[in-house]
Design a protein around this motif. Sequence first.
Motif, PDB file in Angstrom:
ATOM      1  N   GLU A 103     102.687  49.538  80.146  1.00 34.86           N
ATOM      2  CA  GLU A 103     102.151  50.642  79.350  1.00 34.86           C
ATOM      3  C   GLU A 103     100.832  50.224  78.725  1.00 34.86           C
ATOM      4  OE1 GLU A 103     105.618  50.127  77.449  1.00 34.86           O
ATOM      5  OE2 GLU A 103     106.783  51.695  78.442  1.00 34.86           O
ATOM      6  N   ASN A 104      99.862  51.147  78.711  1.00 34.77           N
ATOM      7  CA  ASN A 104      98.515  50.742  78.310  1.00 34.77           C
ATOM      8  C   ASN A 104      98.430  50.252  76.872  1.00 34.77           C
ATOM      9  OD1 ASN A 104      98.656  53.284  77.086  1.00 34.77           O
ATOM     10  ND2 ASN A 104      97.266  54.240  78.559  1.00 34.77           N
ATOM     11  N   MET A 105      99.150  50.868  75.944  1.00 32.70           N
ATOM     12  CA  MET A 105      99.090  50.404  74.562  1.00 32.70           C
ATOM     13  C   MET A 105      99.650  48.992  74.429  1.00 32.70           C
ATOM     14  SD  MET A 105      97.554  52.338  72.452  1.00 32.70           S
ATOM     15  CE  MET A 105      98.176  51.587  70.962  1.00 32.70           C
ATOM     16  N   GLN A 106     100.708  48.698  75.178  1.00 28.71           N
ATOM     17  CA  GLN A 106     101.290  47.357  75.114  1.00 28.71           C
ATOM     18  C   GLN A 106     100.352  46.316  75.718  1.00 28.71           C
ATOM     19  OE1 GLN A 106     103.779  46.830  73.335  1.00 28.71           O
ATOM     20  NE2 GLN A 106     104.481  48.937  73.065  1.00 28.71           N
ATOM     21  N   ALA A 107      99.705  46.663  76.804  1.00 29.00           N
ATOM     22  CA  ALA A 107      98.752  45.733  77.413  1.00 29.00           C
ATOM     23  C   ALA A 107      97.555  45.509  76.494  1.00 29.00           C
ATOM     24  CB  ALA A 107      98.296  46.265  78.772  1.00 29.00           C
ATOM     25  N   LEU A 108      97.043  46.593  75.891  1.00 33.65           N
ATOM     26  CA  LEU A 108      95.901  46.457  74.989  1.00 33.65           C
ATOM     27  C   LEU A 108      96.237  45.593  73.793  1.00 33.65           C
ATOM     28  CD1 LEU A 108      94.548  50.134  75.007  1.00 33.65           C
ATOM     29  CD2 LEU A 108      93.451  48.143  76.036  1.00 33.65           C
ATOM     30  N   SER A 109      97.423  45.774  73.220  1.00 37.30           N
ATOM     31  CA  SER A 109      97.802  44.983  72.049  1.00 37.30           C
ATOM     32  C   SER A 109      97.954  43.513  72.398  1.00 37.30           C
ATOM     33  CB  SER A 109      99.103  45.516  71.443  1.00 37.30           C
ATOM     34  OG  SER A 109     100.201  45.321  72.315  1.00 37.30           O
ATOM     35  N   PHE A 405      93.427  53.172  82.082  1.00 41.32           N
ATOM     36  CA  PHE A 405      94.040  54.235  82.892  1.00 41.32           C
ATOM     37  C   PHE A 405      93.619  53.971  84.338  1.00 41.32           C
ATOM     38  CE2 PHE A 405      93.890  56.420  78.750  1.00 41.32           C
ATOM     39  CZ  PHE A 405      95.171  56.959  78.677  1.00 41.32           C
ATOM     40  N   ALA A 406      94.048  52.863  84.894  1.00 37.57           N
ATOM     41  CA  ALA A 406      93.436  52.339  86.126  1.00 37.57           C
ATOM     42  C   ALA A 406      93.735  53.173  87.359  1.00 37.57           C
ATOM     43  CB  ALA A 406      93.886  50.897  86.354  1.00 37.57           C
ATOM     44  N   GLY A 407      94.850  53.890  87.387  1.00 39.92           N
ATOM     45  CA  GLY A 407      95.144  54.754  88.529  1.00 39.92           C
ATOM     46  C   GLY A 407      95.174  54.006  89.843  1.00 39.92           C
ATOM     47  N   SER A 408      94.331  54.434  90.775  1.00 42.54           N
ATOM     48  CA  SER A 408      94.322  53.832  92.114  1.00 42.54           C
ATOM     49  C   SER A 408      93.468  52.570  92.183  1.00 42.54           C
ATOM     50  CB  SER A 408      93.806  54.846  93.138  1.00 42.54           C
ATOM     51  OG  SER A 408      92.429  55.140  92.910  1.00 42.54           O
ATOM     52  N   GLY A 409      92.814  52.192  91.073  1.00 42.71           N
ATOM     53  CA  GLY A 409      92.025  50.961  91.067  1.00 42.71           C
ATOM     54  C   GLY A 409      90.566  51.140  91.405  1.00 42.71           C
ATOM     55  N   THR A 410      90.033  52.361  91.256  1.00 40.90           N
ATOM     56  CA  THR A 410      88.632  52.615  91.597  1.00 40.90           C
ATOM     57  C   THR A 410      87.685  51.729  90.785  1.00 40.90           C
ATOM     58  OG1 THR A 410      89.189  54.910  92.126  1.00 40.90           O
ATOM     59  CG2 THR A 410      86.857  54.398  91.814  1.00 40.90           C
ATOM     60  N   THR A 411      87.990  51.515  89.506  1.00 49.67           N
ATOM     61  CA  THR A 411      87.111  50.698  88.664  1.00 49.67           C
ATOM     62  C   THR A 411      87.042  49.263  89.186  1.00 49.67           C
ATOM     63  OG1 THR A 411      87.584  52.066  86.730  1.00 49.67           O
ATOM     64  CG2 THR A 411      86.713  49.855  86.324  1.00 49.67           C
ATOM     65  N   ARG A 426      80.861  40.011  87.167  1.00 48.09           N
ATOM     66  CA  ARG A 426      81.561  40.920  86.269  1.00 48.09           C
ATOM     67  C   ARG A 426      83.061  40.781  86.532  1.00 48.09           C
ATOM     68  NH1 ARG A 426      77.614  43.010  89.180  1.00 48.09           N
ATOM     69  NH2 ARG A 426      75.715  43.833  88.178  1.00 48.09           N
ATOM     70  N   ARG A 427      83.866  40.967  85.495  1.00 49.51           N
ATOM     71  CA  ARG A 427      85.309  40.831  85.639  1.00 49.51           C
ATOM     72  C   ARG A 427      85.992  42.136  85.236  1.00 49.51           C
ATOM     73  NH1 ARG A 427      83.050  36.216  84.117  1.00 49.51           N
ATOM     74  NH2 ARG A 427      82.871  36.920  81.948  1.00 49.51           N
ATOM     75  N   PHE A 428      87.003  42.534  85.993  1.00 42.44           N
ATOM     76  CA  PHE A 428      87.703  43.778  85.696  1.00 42.44           C
ATOM     77  C   PHE A 428      89.065  43.486  85.064  1.00 42.44           C
ATOM     78  CE2 PHE A 428      88.196  42.755  90.229  1.00 42.44           C
ATOM     79  CZ  PHE A 428      89.574  42.701  90.372  1.00 42.44           C
ATOM     80  N   LEU A 429      89.404  44.300  84.062  1.00 38.48           N
ATOM     81  CA  LEU A 429      90.700  44.260  83.394  1.00 38.48           C
ATOM     82  C   LEU A 429      91.317  45.641  83.578  1.00 38.48           C
ATOM     83  CD1 LEU A 429      89.427  42.715  80.025  1.00 38.48           C
ATOM     84  CD2 LEU A 429      90.244  41.465  82.030  1.00 38.48           C
ATOM     85  N   LEU A 430      92.339  45.739  84.410  1.00 39.58           N
ATOM     86  CA  LEU A 430      92.923  47.032  84.752  1.00 39.58           C
ATOM     87  C   LEU A 430      94.360  47.109  84.254  1.00 39.58           C
ATOM     88  CD1 LEU A 430      91.731  47.426  88.472  1.00 39.58           C
ATOM     89  CD2 LEU A 430      90.470  47.919  86.362  1.00 39.58           C
ATOM     90  N   VAL A 431      94.722  48.263  83.687  1.00 31.66           N
ATOM     91  CA  VAL A 431      96.076  48.483  83.180  1.00 31.66           C
ATOM     92  C   VAL A 431      96.641  49.735  83.827  1.00 31.66           C
ATOM     93  CG1 VAL A 431      97.523  48.816  81.148  1.00 31.66           C
ATOM     94  CG2 VAL A 431      95.406  47.473  80.961  1.00 31.66           C
ATOM     95  N   GLU A 432      97.836  49.624  84.388  1.00 31.50           N
ATOM     96  CA  GLU A 432      98.508  50.781  84.980  1.00 31.50           C
ATOM     97  C   GLU A 432     100.017  50.557  84.891  1.00 31.50           C
ATOM     98  OE1 GLU A 432      99.469  54.062  85.904  1.00 31.50           O
ATOM     99  OE2 GLU A 432      97.293  53.850  86.110  1.00 31.50           O
ATOM    100  N   ALA A 433     100.742  51.625  84.523  1.00 29.41           N
ATOM    101  CA  ALA A 433     102.190  51.516  84.351  1.00 29.41           C
ATOM    102  C   ALA A 433     102.981  52.091  85.518  1.00 29.41           C
ATOM    103  CB  ALA A 433     102.609  52.227  83.058  1.00 29.41           C
ATOM    104  N   ALA A 434     102.359  52.929  86.325  1.00 27.43           N
ATOM    105  CA  ALA A 434     103.097  53.697  87.324  1.00 27.43           C
ATOM    106  C   ALA A 434     103.478  52.847  88.539  1.00 27.43           C
ATOM    107  CB  ALA A 434     102.267  54.901  87.767  1.00 27.43           C
ATOM    108  N   TYR A 435     104.359  53.435  89.366  1.00 24.60           N
ATOM    109  CA  TYR A 435     104.844  52.736  90.555  1.00 24.60           C
ATOM    110  C   TYR A 435     103.727  52.455  91.539  1.00 24.60           C
ATOM    111  CZ  TYR A 435     104.507  57.225  92.948  1.00 24.60           C
ATOM    112  OH  TYR A 435     104.032  58.390  93.495  1.00 24.60           O
ATOM    113  N   TYR A 436     102.652  53.279  91.511  1.00 24.01           N
ATOM    114  CA  TYR A 436     101.574  53.074  92.481  1.00 24.01           C
ATOM    115  C   TYR A 436     100.723  51.852  92.151  1.00 24.01           C
ATOM    116  CZ  TYR A 436      99.598  56.344  89.013  1.00 24.01           C
ATOM    117  OH  TYR A 436      99.240  56.988  87.849  1.00 24.01           O
ATOM    118  N   PHE A 437     101.069  51.154  91.079  1.00 22.18           N
ATOM    119  CA  PHE A 437     100.468  49.836  90.860  1.00 22.18           C
ATOM    120  C   PHE A 437     100.712  48.960  92.084  1.00 22.18           C
ATOM    121  CE2 PHE A 437     100.585  45.408  89.635  1.00 22.18           C
ATOM    122  CZ  PHE A 437      99.543  45.265  88.738  1.00 22.18           C
ATOM    123  N   ASP A 438     101.951  49.000  92.614  1.00 24.65           N
ATOM    124  CA  ASP A 438     102.309  48.150  93.755  1.00 24.65           C
ATOM    125  C   ASP A 438     102.038  48.801  95.100  1.00 24.65           C
ATOM    126  OD1 ASP A 438     103.432  45.646  92.642  1.00 24.65           O
ATOM    127  OD2 ASP A 438     104.855  46.990  91.681  1.00 24.65           O
TER     128      ASP A 438
END
Length: 700
Positions: A103-109, A405-411, A426-438
């Motif tokens: 969950e994004n809030m948990q990852a951010l914290s 809100f990384a979604g499909s990983g476009t960022t 540059r380094r990317f930090l992506l957060v996503e909770a949904a099943y489509y992470f995998d």
Amino acid sequence: MKKKFVVETTYCIAVAAIPEAFYSDIARNDAQHDEWVQLLAIDEIDGDLTTPGYTETLTPEFLKAHPTLLVDTRHFDPRFTSRLLEAIGDIDDQTDGVLFHGENMQALSLMRTRYQQQVRCVYIDPPFNTSEASLLYKNEYRHATWMTLLQQGVLCAKPMLNEESVVGVAIDDFENDNLSKLLESVFGSSGRLGTLVVETKPSGRTNDRFLATCHEYYHFFGLPGTTAQIRFFPLSREAAAAYSEVDEIGAFRWRDFLRTGGFSTPEERPNSFYPIYYNPASREIRLDCFPGAIEILPLDSNGRRRVWRKTPPSFWRHVSRREIKIEQRASGVWKVLLIDRIKEGTRPKSVWVDRRYDAASHGTKLLKKLFGEAGFGFPKALGATRDVLYVTLGESVDGEVLDYFAGSGTTGHAVIDLNREDGGRRRFLLVEAAYYFDTVLLPRIKKVSFTPDWRDGKPDGLVAGDKAERSPRMVKVIRLESYEDTLNNLGMQRSDEQQLLLDGREAGGRDGLKEQYVLRYMLDVETRGSRSLLNVRDFVDPTAYRLDVKRPGSDESRAVHVDLLETFNWLIGLTVRHIAAPQTFNAAFERDGEKRLLLKGRLKQEDDGLYWFRTVSGTTSDGRRTLVIWRKLSGEAEQDNLVLDAWFTRQGYSAKDSEFDLIYVNGGNNLENLKTPDDLWKVRLIEEDFRRLMFDVEGL
């Protein structure tokens, strides 16, 4: 509320970043082989005279020929992974991306301390709160709920920003005004950098009531007093070709020195109206009349009085640098020309229209090229995301980009492309909770790390040369405990008498005994010691702390070992420099004449040793050089601490040395302790700071 445990940490490491001593083990790993065949179609790679092709049994030579293959440590046993991480060395320096599944809030914290004031760009594409369906986040939120969702995330990310940072948020018309006000309430009016309109659907939405909507908005903000600088777009080939002349400084063109258009009259710019004197024979230019000179006034083609582009002092500086020339046109009119040197680029405008920003062609169709099918609804156009990051990151080529809100990983894809283009890190930090992470996000990062070009789910050419060297070296994958996992692992401690009382009819009802019991006692007292709420007694074996974790996309749970080492690294905000492989030792003991326990001989390092040690070293966010020592405790405190003292000396450590500012150890110990200049103890118990930081949710 507490922060969430890291329940799994894996690494996707490019073959190029791995010492060749590991290649044979990698080539023999069937699970890794099968993933590469299924995901990257390596079985269709043909060799030539200089490059080995695919064989069913992979070879070290094949790996060496394809350095951008990502080795996923999830396919390997822990011993291999720990040896590999130790051999690689500076972990965080080589990590080009971090993916958080949670969950994004948990990852951010959890990440907030580590990246305090370090994130250069926050770019998010949250649910738009419209009727268009989204896969996980409910798009049609009640307005207040949607606003709260956005506000919490922005406030949690804010401490990770610095004065040069930019926050970019995409939105459509429905919540545009509300989002703008929300962002201004967080960053203030002085933090507003601008609003961009991008044509993302050239054909327009067909289900709109009046106008066919074809655009989205991007709001950009910085901290109050921001010093953020926008990066200019490079000149197009056509624009650059206009600068056809070259001198010792560089390319240039000649531009009319006469100013036209707005604010171009003597009444509006009196200091820029003056005569220029020129002798055609000697080519002498002056501002005062002299023999043989003609007078040239700033008159347009209709004979109206205009002004020059520069005041007299500026004009004279250009003359002294030979940047002014005067020539006579066929009509007999004398023209004053000024050198116009080629620009580094053009300032981005507030409206973007380009076919690369079409979400259908360069979002959905791009995913079909990568996977053979889209597998994700409404992905952003890669070109739009890439260009937004390009301009908002300024001249920085090594900053962190956060998208929670990384979604499909476009960022992440866009960051990889930018680095390949200019050699940045540059380094990317992506957060996503949904099943489509995998199913989408992680596979996409693996695919585009291997090669940038795809068709029908298969590589359309391989990357080589500079682009291969500029590909991601390491991507860390963090999986977090979920809210449901926390609840599922609560353990209740209740007597039969208490249960009987709660089951009584009189205990029910609003504000009844049962409700008050749950709210005021059960969640505070009965759940104490639950592993999901942190049971430090289980730190005696840092490899055995377990939780029942729900499998993605199902209600089934499985027992997993919590990664206490990684969780603690995030809690203290550690930039990891080195993770040592575990060491195990055996020891014998004896007592002297005064009954003091002593080691009998030396520690013996053996594979099946009882005494287990593993260290992590790095730097905290406030610059403290830190050593974290994890060990397994036998239950015999006197023996454990005697072994710790001997091991500590064997490693060449000393609490008195200046090598480390902080030393953490799990379990009570006898290590010599000193106070630091800020009146804190140098040697600290992991359990104490783990508990304090796990429940420190101030500002969340």
